[in-house]
Design a protein around this motif. Structure first.
Motif, PDB file in Angstrom:
ATOM      1  N   ALA A 474       0.837  -1.211   0.000  1.00 12.01           N
ATOM      2  CA  ALA A 474       0.000   0.000   0.000  1.00 12.01           C
ATOM      3  C   ALA A 474       0.866   1.253   0.000  1.00 12.01           C
ATOM      4  CB  ALA A 474      -0.921  -0.005   1.221  1.00 12.01           C
ATOM      5  N   ARG A 475       1.885   1.264   0.842  1.00  5.44           N
ATOM      6  CA  ARG A 475       2.632   2.514   0.987  1.00  5.44           C
ATOM      7  C   ARG A 475       3.558   2.761  -0.204  1.00  5.44           C
ATOM      8  NH1 ARG A 475       7.876   2.398   2.763  1.00  5.44           N
ATOM      9  NH2 ARG A 475       8.708   0.347   3.203  1.00  5.44           N
ATOM     10  N   LEU A 479      -0.215   5.516  -1.281  1.00  6.65           N
ATOM     11  CA  LEU A 479      -1.464   5.705  -0.533  1.00  6.65           C
ATOM     12  C   LEU A 479      -2.354   6.708  -1.238  1.00  6.65           C
ATOM     13  CD1 LEU A 479       0.086   5.742   3.054  1.00  6.65           C
ATOM     14  CD2 LEU A 479      -1.466   4.007   2.129  1.00  6.65           C
ATOM     15  N   ASP A 480      -1.738   7.606  -2.025  1.00  6.31           N
ATOM     16  CA  ASP A 480      -2.546   8.596  -2.737  1.00  6.31           C
ATOM     17  C   ASP A 480      -3.327   7.962  -3.882  1.00  6.31           C
ATOM     18  OD1 ASP A 480      -0.125   8.012  -3.911  1.00  6.31           O
ATOM     19  OD2 ASP A 480       0.040   9.946  -4.919  1.00  6.31           O
ATOM     20  N   ARG A 481      -2.955   6.736  -4.271  1.00  7.07           N
ATOM     21  CA  ARG A 481      -3.695   6.097  -5.360  1.00  7.07           C
ATOM     22  C   ARG A 481      -4.892   5.300  -4.844  1.00  7.07           C
ATOM     23  NH1 ARG A 481       1.536   3.785  -8.555  1.00  7.07           N
ATOM     24  NH2 ARG A 481       0.078   3.017 -10.126  1.00  7.07           N
ATOM     25  N   VAL A 482      -4.982   5.142  -3.540  1.00  7.03           N
ATOM     26  CA  VAL A 482      -6.127   4.425  -2.958  1.00  7.03           C
ATOM     27  C   VAL A 482      -7.370   5.293  -3.112  1.00  7.03           C
ATOM     28  CG1 VAL A 482      -7.069   3.460  -0.822  1.00  7.03           C
ATOM     29  CG2 VAL A 482      -4.611   3.270  -1.307  1.00  7.03           C
ATOM     30  N   PRO A 483      -8.458   4.725  -3.641  1.00  6.02           N
ATOM     31  CA  PRO A 483      -9.659   5.552  -3.874  1.00  6.02           C
ATOM     32  C   PRO A 483     -10.424   5.850  -2.586  1.00  6.02           C
ATOM     33  CG  PRO A 483     -10.080   3.293  -4.499  1.00  6.02           C
ATOM     34  CD  PRO A 483      -8.628   3.353  -4.081  1.00  6.02           C
ATOM     35  N   PHE A 484     -11.447   6.672  -2.732  1.00  3.15           N
ATOM     36  CA  PHE A 484     -12.326   7.017  -1.609  1.00  3.15           C
ATOM     37  C   PHE A 484     -13.622   6.225  -1.752  1.00  3.15           C
ATOM     38  CE2 PHE A 484      -9.588  10.633  -2.343  1.00  3.15           C
ATOM     39  CZ  PHE A 484      -9.211  11.009  -1.064  1.00  3.15           C
TER      40      PHE A 484
END
Ligand SMILES: [Zn+2]
Lengths: 771, 331
Positions: A474-475, A479-484
């Motif tokens: 993930a890191r 982490l900025d590519r993980v969606p909301f």
């Protein structure tokens, strides 16, 4: 951890600008405090003003005893005349010169000036003047093979940036320049150069005997003996790196151990070998009361948990934390024992906490250092000792308990995607983990993305399970590519409980009544209940006991407001009290307490309000308690109220405290409709003469009992004591309302009810109806 | 008798009356017992004349009533206008109370999470070390366990250092799904200064269900931050380390003061640190017998005082405990 960027670049290339490097590290690896420029400002051609120079002549300044007047060849046709305050050089020395036009790190701008009547065209530099170190006693002496006029930036790291990172406890591997370089290489997918260090040839001397009595505390100990060490100042590059990394340069041997610690994160120590009794070392726990004078000159009294390095039998160092004074490397040292060991973290943490002694070394050990780094550190330090201090490596030995094998764990790429909430290609996951040093078993393109992964030794404490690898994916993937997204709910709940709703209503009702909400400490200096729970080690004298009442805090809050001149003071608090209980943990109960200007009846109004809120009719009974006025104190089922005793707080204050669970206990789940509209109420005023001692509440209670629910309300509207009444008597005037939900009451109905009441009051309380 | 002339005269007199008294005089003059018109009516014999006279009397009577109403209205208006007040004088004083700022923030957070379908669970403040540390995967040597950091009643009892023990109790009591927040006082052995008070307030949340992801945590926290700091806020996750979450992150919210341009509040980074969060470490599921292959979860924690400082510009947390009405009345 402070790392000069030029040092980082020795191990890894990266193209991105420094602020992008900082951003990525901050999000994916460690907190970045900042990246700061250090040294000489590299702007506006400033660096061109710094050159090497050769001193042609140096003599005493004609007008100043403490200054030298020098002619310096700076690579120009004519030598420059420079006035200098240092005396650690003479004609022939190669020096660093700043020419007029230069801006020094402290902001000073050099000009051609007259000093005590002599022209000075620049400055011969000490290391602190260009932020290469902290030394100011003499100027820097450079290698004599440098030709005058060489740009100084080619010789010395004049301008650099320093990366300041704060590493979390699980990443001791990042407390090293090489470890950070490895992380940068993984994050930016660039090449990591091999670790520095080439072993020098080893002599054939007998190795120094190493005896480890506690291999749990010290699983590995590499001891290397050196002879012919020449203790001196370290070369400028080394001094500067240490300085910029936040450490003080001391002498070449000590500097090398620190430098290598900063390189690999594995701390080293150097002993003066000749001072080791029997030229041997061991590792054991201290005996209770054993003493050791550490390098800082403090005599330490040890406990049986402390781990020691010993020679014959004498303590020579507090393992992993600080060396001993007696075996310290000094200017007289010529033979050195280099220690590159590994120590177990928890014991080190305890000792350093107990002694309140934290060092660069202990800070690393207590987080857990990879025992495999010890060998790299020993090798690199050996190379530097030989090349810098002229030493010869006589012998080496490596005593180790069975080191734990690197952890292995199954890993499913699909599981990582599922937990992160983002589909990440299995091969991409594998590639990024490999960049971090994780090794994969099974064929390269295993289609199902299920592997067994071996953890690199420097991550062995932190990464042992599949979920730990998910974090790595993930890191590093970003982490900025993980969606909301939001959880997919299949079942819905989530509402305030009745108690929580009532608590809010209590707060709102009091606010509506003009009270402001106070927050007071749960811990008090003392409590009315002698059994109240005490902190064995209080926060302070004022904060030592878990309170059983809110009153003390409220009194303080009211007093504070009075003292600062506030008016209309009315405060309440809804918080817990902690009643001692036989069942171990205290009984934590929500209370509401209040304090208000104006005395008993103002407080009673608030207590009436709180009961009205939950549709409960309170019964007030006289009571007494030390903090309240003896004649103006009452209790109700859920608590108490009264006027504050003037010795507690002067000025006529009302105070109350109610246990909310008790107050809420009888609240009906729902309130049922009553018809109070259709048939009008009949109102009558009745005045009774009674004994002066009789509480009005008793009179009303008797009236209600006599008339039954048809007596909807009985309210005192006047109390009279005076000349028109016989002694010892008073008159209480009641306003009563009769109302039925079955029909309109006739005058006759009202008369019958009224007579019932009069009869009952006469019988029960000797009350006489006043004409 | 000229009825028409008489009526006209009377109408004029009615219109000219400027007070109730004058009007009464007019009434008596034209419609009184001895006036011309009533007398004529009493004496009239023929029907035609009678009707004419009657109508004239009715019209005059109505005109007098109308004029009386008019005069009364005018009189009321005149009296009211004399009663005019200085409208800028203060309203009647009535004691005013205010909820403490932290309670306001607490309720706001509770409402945000109630809106997301979370329960609000008030945990105990005095806890066993098992619930406060051990069950949260904090090793025996963890610095937070030190009596230098935490307030112990005895070796096994501590004032909670975070509100998350309530999460363990809840997990022990029932099976997933769990969506809960706990808010309240927590305790650390700090020396009071502008940004530290040994008692402060946290909100800690937990969601455990089938298929909970890191992305769900991101979406949830963004919703919360937007509710707290405005609809334009963005959030980012930074990797971090906590014993009870894996992966662990720290959420940052984009600075609401400078919109990311950089200011003192965000220390010129454009981002403000807001707390800690992460996916629940499967280790925590072991003791409560949840199957980590079936359920996953996220957890997070924020400080209420931090919100008070950031959003309301509160400079010194100690003021929250002084209960000075001058401060309480601000919020
Ligand atoms: Zn900002």
């Amino acid at each position: 951890m402070k790392v000069p960027i030029s040092w980082l670049r020795e191990y890894v290339d990266f193209e991105v600008p420094l602020d992008a490097l900082a951003d990525r590290l901050a999000v994916a690896a460690a907190e970045v405090e900042r990246i700061v420029p250090v040294g000489v400002a590299d702007e506006g051609g400033n660096l061109e003003h710094f050159v090497t120079g050769r001193v042609l002549e140096a003599s005493k300044h004609p007008n100043a005893d403490r200054l030298q007047l020098c002619q310096v060849d700076v690579g120009e046709p004519d030598p420059a005349q420079i006035v200098c305050g240092a005396w650690n050089f003479s004609a022939g020395a190669t020096v660093a010169v700043a020419r007029p036009g230069a801006t020094l790190p402290d902001g000073m701008q050099l000009k051609r000036v007259k000093l005590r009547g002599e022209i000075s065209e620049g400055m011969i530099l000490a290391e602190d003047e260009v932020a290469l170190g902290s030394e100011h006693d003499g100027i820097m002496l450079l290698a004599d093979d440098l030709s005058p006029g060489t740009p100084l930036v080619d010789v010395l790291p004049l301008a650099d940036h320093v990366l300041e990172v704060e590493v979390t406890g699980n990443r001791p591997d990042l407390l090293s320049t090489y470890g950070l370089a490895r992380e940068v290489a993984a994050l930016f997918d660039t090449e990591l150069r091999p670790p520095p260090g080439i072993d020098p040839p080893v002599g054939s001397s007998e190795p120094v005997p190493i005896e480890i009595a506690d291999s749990g505390g010290c699983p590995r100990y590499i001891g290397r003996a050196f002879s012919g060490v020449e203790i001196a100042e370290s070369p400028q590059w080394l001094r500067t790196r240490l300085h910029r990394a936040g450490m003080r340069a001391i002498s070449n041997v000590v500097d090398i151990t620190n430098y290598v610690m900063l390189t690999f994160g594995s701390p080293l120590h150097a002993f003066d070998l000749d001072r080791l009794a029997g030229r041997r070392v061991g590792v054991r726990r201290a005996e209770s009361g054993e003493r050791l004078r550490t390098l800082d000159g403090v005599e330490r009294v040890l406990s049986v948990d402390d781990l020691l390095i010993v020679d014959g039998d004498r303590a020579i160092a507090l393992a992993a934390i600080m060396g001993g004074e007696e075996t310290e490397v000094t200017e007289a040292t010529s033979n050195v024992l280099l220690e590159a060991a590994n120590f177990e973290p928890v014991g080190i943490l305890k000792t350093s906490e107990r002694l309140a002694l934290r060092t660069e070394g202990s800070n690393r050990w207590e987080k857990g250092v990879d025992p495999h780094q010890a060998a790299l550190a020993a090798t690199y330090a050996s190379e530097l000792l030989v090349s810098i201090s002229g030493a010869v490596l006589d012998s080496t030995s490596d005593v180790q308990a069975a080191l734990d094998p690197a952890p292995r764990t199954p890993f499913r790429a699909a599981r990582a995607s599922a937990l992160i909430g983002l589909e990440i290609d299995a091969q991409d996951q594998r590639a990024l983990l490999q960049r971090l040093g994780f090794e994969f078993e099974g064929p390269d393109g295993a289609p199902d993305g299920e592997w067994t992964v071996t953890v690199p030794t420097w991550r062995a404490r932190d990464v042992t399970r599949e979920i730990d690898l998910v974090e790595e994916v993930a890191r590093v993937h970003g982490l900025d590519r993980v969606p909301f997204t939001l959880p997919q709910r299949r079942e819905l709940f989530g509402r305030l409980t009745q108690e929580q709703r009532l608590r809010r209503r209590v707060e709102d009702a009091l606010v509506g009544a003009g009270y402001s909400e106070a927050y007071t400490w749960s811990l008090a200096s003392d409590d009315v209940d002698p059994a109240a729970l005490r902190l064995p080690v209080p926060l302070s004298a004022e904060h030592a006991v878990l309170r059983t009442t809110l009153s003390a805090g409220l009194v303080d809050a009211a007093a504070h407001n009075r003292d600062v001149g506030n008016h209309g003071i009315a405060l309440f608090e809804v918080a817990r009290v902690y009643l001692p209980s036989d069942e171990g943990l205290p009984d934590e109960r929500w209370h509401v307490g209040g304090i208000v200007e104006g005395g008993y009846f103002v407080a009673k109004s608030a207590v009436d309000l709180l009961h009205d809120l939950v549709r409960v009719e309170p019964r007030f009974e006289r009571t007494s308690q030390p903090t309240l006025h003896p004649g103006k104190a009452a209790r109700v089922a859920a608590g108490w109220l009264g006027e504050v005793h003037p010795s507690v707080l002067d000025g006529g204050w009302g105070m109350f405290e109610i246990d909310l669970a008790t107050l809420f206990a009888d609240v009906p789940e729902r309130t049922l409709y009553e018809d109070v509209i259709t048939y009008p109420a009949v109102h009558q005023d009745l005045a009774f003469v009674v004994d002066r001692q009789l509480p009005a509440g008793d009179l009303i209670e008797a009236a209600l009992a006599a008339a039954g629910p048809i007596l909807r309300e009985a309210r005192v509207f006047d109390v009279y004591e005076g000349d028109q009444l016989p002694g010892g008597k008073k008159s209480i005037a009641l306003n009563v309302s009769f109302q039925s939900d079955a029909g309109t009451l006739s005058d006759e109905d009202a008369r019958v009810l009224r007579e019932k009441i009069v009869a009952r009051l006469a019988e029960q309380h000797g009350a006489e109806l006043r004409a | 008798m000229d009825v028409q002339a008489l009526e006209e005269e009377a109408q004029n007199a009615i219109g000219a009356a400027v007070s109730a008294d004058q009007l009464e005089t007019v009434r008596v003059q034209y419609l009184g017992r001895n006036a011309v018109l009533p007398q004529a009516l009493r004496e009239v014999r023929d029907k035609e004349t009678g009707r004419t006279l009657n109508e004239a009397r009715r019209r005059l009577s109505e005109a007098i009533d109308a004029r009386r109403d008019e005069l009364e209205r005018d009189e009321l208006e005149r009296r009211l206008s004399e009663e005019s007040v200085d409208v800028t004088l203060p309203g009647t004083e009535k004691a005013r109370g205010h909820l403490h700022l932290i309670t306001q923030i607490r309720r706001e957070l509770e409402d945000i999470f109630l809106g997301l379908g979370y329960e609000v669970i008030d945990g105990r403040e005095v806890e066993t070390t098992y619930y406060n540390f051990t069950a949260l995967n904090m090793p025996t040597w963890h610095p937070a366990r030190s009596p230098l950091a935490s307030l112990y009643l005895d070796d096994e009892t501590v004032l909670r250092t975070e509100t998350s023990p309530a999460q363990i109790h809840t997990m022990e009591q029932r099976d997933p799904p769990i969506y809960m927040v706990s808010l309240g006082r927590v305790y650390r052995r700090d020396t009071p200064d502008a940004t530290h008070v040994p008692i402060f307030h946290q909100v800690e949340g937990l969601a455990i269900d089938e298929g909970i992801t890191l992305a769900d945590l991101k979406g949830t926290l963004r919703h919360v931050m937007r509710a707290l700091f405005g609809e334009d806020r963005e959030i980012r996750f930074r990797t971090h380390y906590f014993p009870f979450t894996e992966p662990s992150i720290e959420p940052d919210v984009s600075c609401f003061l400078c919109d990311g341009a950089g200011c003192n509040v965000c220390r010129h980074s454009g981002w403000i640190e807001m707390g800690g969060a992460g996916l629940v470490d499967p280790k925590l599921f072991e003791s409560v017998d949840y199957d980590p292959e079936r359920v996953s979860g996220f957890a997070f924690g924020l400080g209420l005082e931090r919100i008070a400082m950031l959003r309301h510009g509160l400079p010194d947390l100690r003021q929250l405990w002084e209960n000075d009405l001058r401060l309480l009345h601000q919020f």
